[in-house]
Design an enzyme around this catalytic site. Structure first.
Site, mmCIF file in Angstrom:
data_model
loop_
_atom_site.group_PDB
_atom_site.id
_atom_site.type_symbol
_atom_site.label_atom_id
_atom_site.label_comp_id
_atom_site.label_asym_id
_atom_site.label_seq_id
_atom_site.Cartn_x
_atom_site.Cartn_y
_atom_site.Cartn_z
ATOM 1 N N LYS A 22 80.654 -17.065 15.728
ATOM 2 C CA LYS A 22 80.970 -18.329 15.036
ATOM 3 C C LYS A 22 82.254 -18.188 14.223
ATOM 4 C CE LYS A 22 78.924 -19.314 10.966
ATOM 5 N NZ LYS A 22 79.890 -19.629 9.883
ATOM 6 N N ASN A 23 82.363 -17.081 13.481
ATOM 7 C CA ASN A 23 83.486 -16.952 12.555
ATOM 8 C C ASN A 23 84.783 -16.544 13.234
ATOM 9 O OD1 ASN A 23 81.759 -17.768 10.623
ATOM 10 N ND2 ASN A 23 81.463 -15.764 9.691
ATOM 11 N N ARG A 92 82.170 -26.342 6.106
ATOM 12 C CA ARG A 92 83.049 -25.691 5.128
ATOM 13 C C ARG A 92 84.349 -25.274 5.772
ATOM 14 N NH1 ARG A 92 85.395 -24.056 0.999
ATOM 15 N NH2 ARG A 92 86.109 -22.083 1.786
ATOM 16 N N CYS A 116 79.714 -24.976 -1.078
ATOM 17 C CA CYS A 116 78.456 -24.947 -0.320
ATOM 18 C C CYS A 116 77.427 -24.111 -1.065
ATOM 19 C CB CYS A 116 78.722 -24.434 1.074
ATOM 20 S SG CYS A 116 78.774 -22.697 1.167
ATOM 21 N N ARG A 121 83.419 -22.787 -3.647
ATOM 22 C CA ARG A 121 84.234 -22.281 -2.520
ATOM 23 C C ARG A 121 85.653 -22.812 -2.704
ATOM 24 N NH1 ARG A 121 80.740 -20.984 1.811
ATOM 25 N NH2 ARG A 121 82.477 -19.922 2.806
ATOM 26 N N PRO A 122 86.395 -22.255 -3.689
ATOM 27 C CA PRO A 122 87.756 -22.769 -3.943
ATOM 28 C C PRO A 122 88.676 -22.502 -2.745
ATOM 29 C CG PRO A 122 87.364 -20.735 -5.149
ATOM 30 C CD PRO A 122 86.058 -21.112 -4.523
ATOM 31 N N ILE A 123 89.776 -23.240 -2.690
ATOM 32 C CA ILE A 123 90.757 -22.997 -1.619
ATOM 33 C C ILE A 123 92.141 -22.746 -2.217
ATOM 34 C CG2 ILE A 123 89.480 -24.326 0.122
ATOM 35 C CD1 ILE A 123 91.503 -26.598 -0.306
ATOM 36 N N ASP A 124 92.172 -22.315 -3.477
ATOM 37 C CA ASP A 124 93.466 -22.094 -4.150
ATOM 38 C C ASP A 124 94.334 -21.073 -3.413
ATOM 39 O OD1 ASP A 124 91.321 -20.370 -4.928
ATOM 40 O OD2 ASP A 124 92.561 -19.553 -6.515
ATOM 41 N N LEU A 125 93.715 -20.051 -2.840
ATOM 42 C CA LEU A 125 94.517 -19.025 -2.136
ATOM 43 C C LEU A 125 95.114 -19.593 -0.842
ATOM 44 C CD1 LEU A 125 92.226 -15.891 -2.616
ATOM 45 C CD2 LEU A 125 93.941 -16.862 -4.161
ATOM 46 N N ASP A 305 77.530 -11.406 4.862
ATOM 47 C CA ASP A 305 76.693 -12.267 5.717
ATOM 48 C C ASP A 305 75.441 -11.552 6.213
ATOM 49 O OD1 ASP A 305 79.563 -13.876 7.295
ATOM 50 O OD2 ASP A 305 78.642 -14.104 5.330
ATOM 51 N N ILE A 327 80.834 -10.693 -3.165
ATOM 52 C CA ILE A 327 81.726 -11.692 -2.550
ATOM 53 C C ILE A 327 81.432 -13.094 -3.061
ATOM 54 C CG2 ILE A 327 82.555 -12.699 -0.381
ATOM 55 C CD1 ILE A 327 83.272 -9.740 -0.646
ATOM 56 N N ARG A 397 73.479 -23.703 12.443
ATOM 57 C CA ARG A 397 74.946 -23.659 12.273
ATOM 58 C C ARG A 397 75.517 -22.373 12.857
ATOM 59 N NH1 ARG A 397 76.508 -23.305 6.752
ATOM 60 N NH2 ARG A 397 78.518 -23.030 7.766
HETATM 61 C C1 EPZ Z 1 84.438 -16.431 5.672
HETATM 62 O O1 EPZ Z 1 84.304 -17.409 4.657
HETATM 63 C C2 EPZ Z 1 83.217 -16.593 6.563
HETATM 64 N N1 EPZ Z 1 83.218 -17.929 7.158
HETATM 65 C C3 EPZ Z 1 81.956 -16.400 5.720
HETATM 66 O O2 EPZ Z 1 80.837 -16.503 6.612
HETATM 67 C C4 EPZ Z 1 81.987 -15.002 5.110
HETATM 68 O O3 EPZ Z 1 80.858 -14.833 4.285
HETATM 69 C C5 EPZ Z 1 83.266 -14.829 4.279
HETATM 70 O O4 EPZ Z 1 84.423 -15.107 5.095
HETATM 71 C C6 EPZ Z 1 83.406 -13.419 3.719
HETATM 72 O O5 EPZ Z 1 83.396 -12.501 4.767
HETATM 73 C C7 EPZ Z 1 83.987 -18.143 8.248
HETATM 74 O O6 EPZ Z 1 84.706 -17.275 8.702
HETATM 75 C C8 EPZ Z 1 83.907 -19.513 8.857
HETATM 76 P P1 EPZ Z 1 86.592 -15.828 1.801
HETATM 77 P P2 EPZ Z 1 85.560 -17.719 3.676
HETATM 78 O O7 EPZ Z 1 87.746 -16.758 1.685
HETATM 79 O O8 EPZ Z 1 86.824 -17.638 4.431
HETATM 80 C C9 EPZ Z 1 86.902 -16.551 -2.868
HETATM 81 C C10 EPZ Z 1 78.716 -17.219 7.321
HETATM 82 O O9 EPZ Z 1 77.578 -17.069 6.857
HETATM 83 N N2 EPZ Z 1 88.021 -17.451 -2.575
HETATM 84 O O10 EPZ Z 1 86.837 -14.473 2.345
HETATM 85 O O11 EPZ Z 1 85.265 -18.966 2.935
HETATM 86 C C11 EPZ Z 1 85.583 -17.137 -2.398
HETATM 87 O O12 EPZ Z 1 85.055 -18.012 -3.357
HETATM 88 C C12 EPZ Z 1 79.864 -17.554 6.395
HETATM 89 O O13 EPZ Z 1 79.011 -17.118 8.533
HETATM 90 C C13 EPZ Z 1 88.790 -17.949 -3.615
HETATM 91 O O14 EPZ Z 1 88.536 -17.680 -4.791
HETATM 92 O O15 EPZ Z 1 85.436 -16.500 2.684
HETATM 93 C C14 EPZ Z 1 84.724 -15.920 -2.211
HETATM 94 O O16 EPZ Z 1 84.175 -15.565 -3.463
HETATM 95 C C15 EPZ Z 1 79.444 -17.679 4.936
HETATM 96 N N3 EPZ Z 1 89.824 -18.778 -3.328
HETATM 97 C C16 EPZ Z 1 85.724 -14.848 -1.775
HETATM 98 O O17 EPZ Z 1 87.014 -15.354 -2.109
HETATM 99 C C17 EPZ Z 1 90.148 -19.114 -2.043
HETATM 100 O O18 EPZ Z 1 91.127 -19.869 -1.841
HETATM 101 C C18 EPZ Z 1 85.725 -14.545 -0.293
HETATM 102 O O19 EPZ Z 1 85.877 -15.767 0.387
HETATM 103 C C19 EPZ Z 1 89.355 -18.598 -1.002
HETATM 104 C C20 EPZ Z 1 88.303 -17.758 -1.281
#
Ligand code: EPZ
Length: 434
Positions: A22-23, A92, A116, A121-125, A305, A327, A397
């Site tokens: 999926k990912n 998401r 979620c 789940r911020p997207i600032d980065l 995960d 995480i 999902r």
């Molecule tokens: C991906 O989510 C995966 N989803 C998640 O899988 C997985 O748990 C996660 O990576 C970590 O491995 C998909 O690939 C579709 P991150 P993502 O950005 O990209 C913080 C599942 O169950 N953050 O690596 O959203 C965030 O809040 C799902 O299959 C910021 O602060 O994860 C988190 O604490 C769940 N600002 C940490 O970073 C940002 O702009 C890691 O998030 C982005 C993230």
């Protein structure tokens, strides 16, 4: 309302080919927007998150066909540059379309993806990375408006190895003029899959799987066909099921190297685990023992995960197991449900302390998120008696026909439609629902 009914205590036996990841497929489907041609994605599991992505692609003007686990996307002409809130909220990972639409059209408007069940789940980065490549981003009434007449290559440094931010930066950089480097990039295998897909289309991306990724942007892209990697988290879930229920299983279609932290954990808990490079075998012939400290971390660390399914499999392990979820802020919503089944778990913030009990008992439980729901299925397989799991929309999902795969391994699990009125919900749960 559909629920799973699971009769626990039957050992799992047999072999299974794990479906596509999926990912990996979600960023790859977003990436098809970059190519003014036809791309074919094989080993694409027909998950509800995939359906949501195909709805977004259709909304953007792509012509999409799906036959089994093969999806074809014709993105020759895009007719929209926005994703409506209804589609953004469905999934998401809709934020992954940001970099691709911006790179292809120079403008994108979308609402914030829903925070979620795992906490904020911020997207600032993501946004900072796009600004580094020349995007102008402003808040609009409907959410975000991102514009860039021409993205230009730059040096993106991520403060933390965010998977999604790394993927969005790659997708924007493919269209940017010049070279982009992404430092402190996430190293998940799904990012290497995305790189390989993009290179199939003529992009020049290298370094994925490591912490520095380099993209030579602005190259013309052409159509192509790509087969997605196997889902390492689905594989971890099946291993957890066999550890919980006992028995011996073989998994195919996934790279055993991608699961090392989890297979090491099960080995230390008393399972026999070995692989011949392609197939992964796990046998569990006796009680598991706890005692480990499981600290989730970015790849190649222990995958967040897999935390919930592994926790479920260790509820009957002798001794105490410590979990530290580094995480996500709130990824223990499955704990209360496991406690309903007799588990002994105490949580404090990001820490969970699991004390093994002799055996869980069946109960009516509810999934609150994708991996937490899978954990309840794992727990039900090892429990004494019948477990009913509701909230299958979360599980669907990320797991395609999970019940069919588990039945193939000898589990007694069924998906049944239990009307809303009669699903064995206790009085207090009805109150909760109200
Ligand atoms: C991906 O989510 C995966 N989803 C998640 O899988 C997985 O748990 C996660 O990576 C970590 O491995 C998909 O690939 C579709 P991150 P993502 O950005 O990209 C913080 C599942 O169950 N953050 O690596 O959203 C965030 O809040 C799902 O299959 C910021 O602060 O994860 C988190 O604490 C769940 N600002 C940490 O970073 C940002 O702009 C890691 O998030 C982005 C993230």
């Amino acid at each position: 309302m559909n629920v799973f009914t699971i009769s626990g205590g039957r050992p799992l036996e047999g072999s299974l080919t794990v479906h596509g990841a999926k990912n990996s497929v979600l960023p790859i489907l977003a990436a098809t927007v970059l190519c003014p041609g036809v791309t074919t994605i094989q080993n694409c599991p027909p998950l509800s998150d995939v359906t949501a992505s195909l709805s977004i692609l259709t909304h953007l003007g792509c012509r999409v066909t799906q036959e089994g686990d093969t999806v074809t996307v014709d993105a020759s002409t895009l007719t929209r540059q926005s994703i409506p809130d209804s589609l953004m909220r469905e999934m998401r990972s809709s934020v992954l379309f940001l970099g691709a639409i911006l790179g292809r059209t120079g403008r994108v408007s979308l609402s914030y993806p829903g925070g979620c069940e795992l906490g904020p789940r911020p997207i600032d980065l993501h946004l900072d990375a796009l600004r580094t490549l020349g995007a102008e981003i402003r808040e609009g009434p409907e959410g975000l408006i991102c514009e860039a007449a021409q993205l230009r290559g730059g040096a993106v440094t991520l403060p933390l190895p965010s998977v999604g931010a790394t993927e969005n930066a790659i997708l924007a950089a493919v269209s940017a003029s010049g070279v982009t480097t992404i430092t402190n990039a996430a190293r998940e295998p799904e990012i290497l899959d995305l790189q390989r897909f993009l290179c199939t289309l003529g992009a020049r991306v290298c370094g994925a799987g490591g912490s520095v990724i380099t993209i030579q942007g602005g190259l013309p892209l052409h159509g192509g066909t790509y087969r997605v990697m196997g889902d390492r988290i689905v594989a971890c879930t099946h291993l957890a099921a066999a550890a919980a229920a006992g028995g011996e299983i073989t998994l195919l279609g996934v790279d055993p190297v991608h699961l090392v932290p989890v297979t090491d954990l099960f080995q230390s808990a008393g399972c026999q685990v070995h692989s011949d490079g392609k197939a992964l075998h796990l046998a569990c012939r006796g009680p598991l023992h706890g005692g480990a400290t499981i600290r989730t971390a970015p790849y190649p660390g222990f995958p967040t995960d897999a935390q919930a399914p592994v926790m479920a499999s260790l509820c009957g392990a002798r001794g105490t197991t410590l979990f530290v979820e580094t995480i996500f802020q709130s990824r223990y919503r499955h704990v209360d449900e496991l406690i309903r089944m007799g588990a002994e778990i105490r949580t404090e913030g990001r820490v969970a302390v699991l004390t093994g009990v002799s055996r869980l008992h069946g109960a009516h439980v509810r999934a609150h998120d994708l991996r937490g729901g899978a954990a309840l299925v794992v727990a039900g397989l090892g429990a004494e008696g019948v477990t009913t799991v509701e909230g299958l929309e979360h599980i669907d999902r990320g797991y395609f026909h999970l019940e069919d795969d588990l039945c193939r391994l000898g589990a007694e699990i069924q998906r049944i439609d239990k009307g809303a009125s009669d699903c064995g919900v206790t009085k207090e749960q009805k109150t909760e629902k109200a």
